[in-house]
Design a protein around this motif. Structure first.
Motif, short mmCIF file in Angstrom:
data_model
loop_
_atom_site.label_atom_id
_atom_site.label_comp_id
_atom_site.label_asym_id
_atom_site.label_seq_id
_atom_site.Cartn_x
_atom_site.Cartn_y
_atom_site.Cartn_z
N LEU A 1 33.82 47.60 -84.86
CA LEU A 1 33.48 49.14 -84.71
C LEU A 1 35.10 48.83 -83.91
O LEU A 1 35.94 50.35 -84.21
CB LEU A 1 32.53 48.72 -83.07
CG LEU A 1 32.90 50.47 -82.23
CD1 LEU A 1 32.31 51.58 -83.63
CD2 LEU A 1 31.56 50.83 -81.86
N PHE A 2 35.27 47.99 -83.17
CA PHE A 2 37.07 47.80 -82.84
C PHE A 2 38.29 48.02 -84.27
O PHE A 2 39.36 49.13 -84.17
CB PHE A 2 37.24 46.59 -82.28
CG PHE A 2 36.68 46.68 -80.65
CD1 PHE A 2 37.03 47.71 -79.68
CD2 PHE A 2 36.14 46.04 -80.10
CE1 PHE A 2 36.76 47.73 -78.70
CE2 PHE A 2 35.37 44.96 -79.06
CZ PHE A 2 35.71 47.10 -78.19
N ARG A 3 37.69 47.81 -85.75
CA ARG A 3 38.74 47.76 -86.56
C ARG A 3 38.47 48.98 -86.85
O ARG A 3 39.22 49.80 -87.43
CB ARG A 3 37.85 46.26 -87.41
CG ARG A 3 38.44 45.88 -87.19
CD ARG A 3 38.35 44.49 -88.83
NE ARG A 3 38.53 43.35 -88.33
CZ ARG A 3 38.97 42.23 -89.56
NH1 ARG A 3 38.62 42.77 -91.04
NH2 ARG A 3 38.84 41.19 -89.17
N ALA A 4 37.46 49.62 -86.82
CA ALA A 4 37.53 51.25 -87.43
C ALA A 4 38.08 52.16 -86.12
O ALA A 4 38.77 52.85 -87.16
CB ALA A 4 35.71 51.57 -87.71
N ILE A 5 37.65 51.94 -85.16
CA ILE A 5 38.60 52.31 -83.95
C ILE A 5 40.74 52.41 -84.53
O ILE A 5 40.91 53.25 -84.67
CB ILE A 5 38.20 52.27 -82.43
CG1 ILE A 5 37.07 53.00 -82.81
CG2 ILE A 5 39.60 53.01 -82.20
CD1 ILE A 5 36.79 52.16 -80.95
N MET A 6 40.63 51.38 -85.37
CA MET A 6 42.44 50.70 -85.28
C MET A 6 42.58 51.00 -86.00
O MET A 6 43.44 52.26 -86.50
CB MET A 6 42.25 49.31 -85.11
CG MET A 6 44.05 48.81 -85.45
SD MET A 6 43.48 47.15 -85.74
CE MET A 6 42.98 46.58 -87.78
N TYR A 7 41.57 51.44 -87.61
CA TYR A 7 42.31 52.64 -88.67
C TYR A 7 42.55 53.67 -88.29
O TYR A 7 42.48 54.73 -88.93
CB TYR A 7 41.18 51.42 -89.82
CG TYR A 7 42.00 50.32 -90.02
CD1 TYR A 7 42.51 50.27 -91.73
CD2 TYR A 7 40.64 49.19 -90.07
CE1 TYR A 7 42.38 49.41 -92.24
CE2 TYR A 7 41.08 47.83 -90.53
CZ TYR A 7 42.39 48.29 -91.55
OH TYR A 7 42.30 47.35 -92.38
N ALA B 1 39.08 53.04 -95.65
CA ALA B 1 38.73 51.84 -94.37
C ALA B 1 38.29 51.86 -92.45
O ALA B 1 37.45 51.29 -93.46
CB ALA B 1 40.19 51.16 -93.96
N ALA B 2 38.21 53.14 -92.44
CA ALA B 2 37.75 53.41 -90.88
C ALA B 2 36.23 53.97 -91.24
O ALA B 2 35.25 53.31 -90.84
CB ALA B 2 38.67 54.10 -90.61
N LEU B 3 35.76 54.36 -92.51
CA LEU B 3 34.53 55.06 -92.60
C LEU B 3 33.92 53.89 -93.37
O LEU B 3 32.79 53.38 -92.58
CB LEU B 3 34.70 56.43 -94.08
CG LEU B 3 35.09 57.76 -93.06
CD1 LEU B 3 35.47 58.66 -94.46
CD2 LEU B 3 34.22 57.92 -92.58
N CYS B 4 34.77 53.17 -94.30
CA CYS B 4 34.10 52.02 -94.33
C CYS B 4 33.16 51.11 -93.28
O CYS B 4 31.73 50.59 -93.18
CB CYS B 4 34.22 51.15 -95.06
SG CYS B 4 34.70 51.48 -96.91
N TYR B 5 34.15 50.58 -92.50
CA TYR B 5 33.64 49.87 -91.36
C TYR B 5 32.77 50.18 -89.94
O TYR B 5 31.61 50.03 -89.21
CB TYR B 5 34.74 49.38 -90.34
CG TYR B 5 35.61 48.75 -90.99
CD1 TYR B 5 34.89 47.13 -92.04
CD2 TYR B 5 37.36 48.64 -91.72
CE1 TYR B 5 35.83 46.15 -91.98
CE2 TYR B 5 37.57 47.37 -92.36
CZ TYR B 5 37.32 46.23 -92.27
OH TYR B 5 38.04 45.48 -92.93
N VAL B 6 32.95 52.12 -90.19
CA VAL B 6 32.38 52.55 -89.68
C VAL B 6 30.53 52.20 -90.09
O VAL B 6 29.57 53.05 -88.69
CB VAL B 6 31.84 54.40 -89.73
CG1 VAL B 6 31.26 54.98 -88.97
CG2 VAL B 6 33.36 54.32 -88.50
N LEU B 7 30.50 53.23 -91.72
CA LEU B 7 29.22 52.68 -92.13
C LEU B 7 28.37 51.26 -92.00
O LEU B 7 27.21 51.50 -92.69
CB LEU B 7 29.26 53.51 -93.45
CG LEU B 7 29.45 54.72 -93.67
CD1 LEU B 7 29.66 54.63 -95.24
CD2 LEU B 7 28.46 55.20 -93.24
N LEU B 8 29.37 50.48 -91.53
CA LEU B 8 28.73 49.49 -91.91
C LEU B 8 27.18 49.26 -90.70
O LEU B 8 26.50 49.23 -90.07
CB LEU B 8 29.49 47.59 -91.17
CG LEU B 8 29.42 46.46 -91.42
CD1 LEU B 8 28.93 46.33 -93.08
CD2 LEU B 8 30.55 45.69 -91.46
#
Length: 122
Positions: free
Chosen positions: A81-87, A115-122
């Motif tokens: 989630l933090f990675r998604a926010i960062m991206y 990349a942010a969307l991929c991390y959110v979908l996880l």
């Protein structure tokens, strides 16, 4: 497990890492290409690429001498989630470059957004 099996497993963390590495390459290459027209955003893109290298490539963290404060800061980004926010924040910065003048840095913004969307979908 081969690469094709990884893509079939719908492992969005893997997709996020792939888009992250694509973003690093685009930020560096397009920063060089647009340096004369977007000096500020080119330098910001290089800084973002350096941060992404530290976050996405764990081998770089082992090679760079760091202190405990920096290590705890980077550990926050192990959470997807933090990675998604960062991206997403980095993508917004790159999209702001297109408001001044439509340039190729928009491609880096799109890859950061994916990349942010991929991390959110996880």
């Amino acid at each position: 497990m081969g690469l094709l099996d990884e893509f079939r497993s719908k492992n969005f963390s893997l997709y996020g890492q792939v888009f992250g590495i694509i973003s690093i390459i685009l930020l560096i290459a397009l920063g060089i290409v647009t340096f004369l027209s977007h000096v500020v955003f080119s330098i910001v893109g290089w800084v973002i690429a350096f941060i992404l290298i530290l976050v996405e490539v764990p081998l770089c963290m082992r090679m760079c001498p760091t202190n405990d404060k920096f290590d705890t800061f980077i550990r926050y980004f192990e959470n997807t989630l933090f990675r998604a926010i960062m991206y997403l924040c980095f993508a917004v910065v790159m999209f702001l470059s297109s408001l001044l003048n439509t340039g190729p840095l928009i491609a880096a913004g799109v890859s950061l957004l994916l990349a942010a969307l991929c991390y959110v979908l996880l």
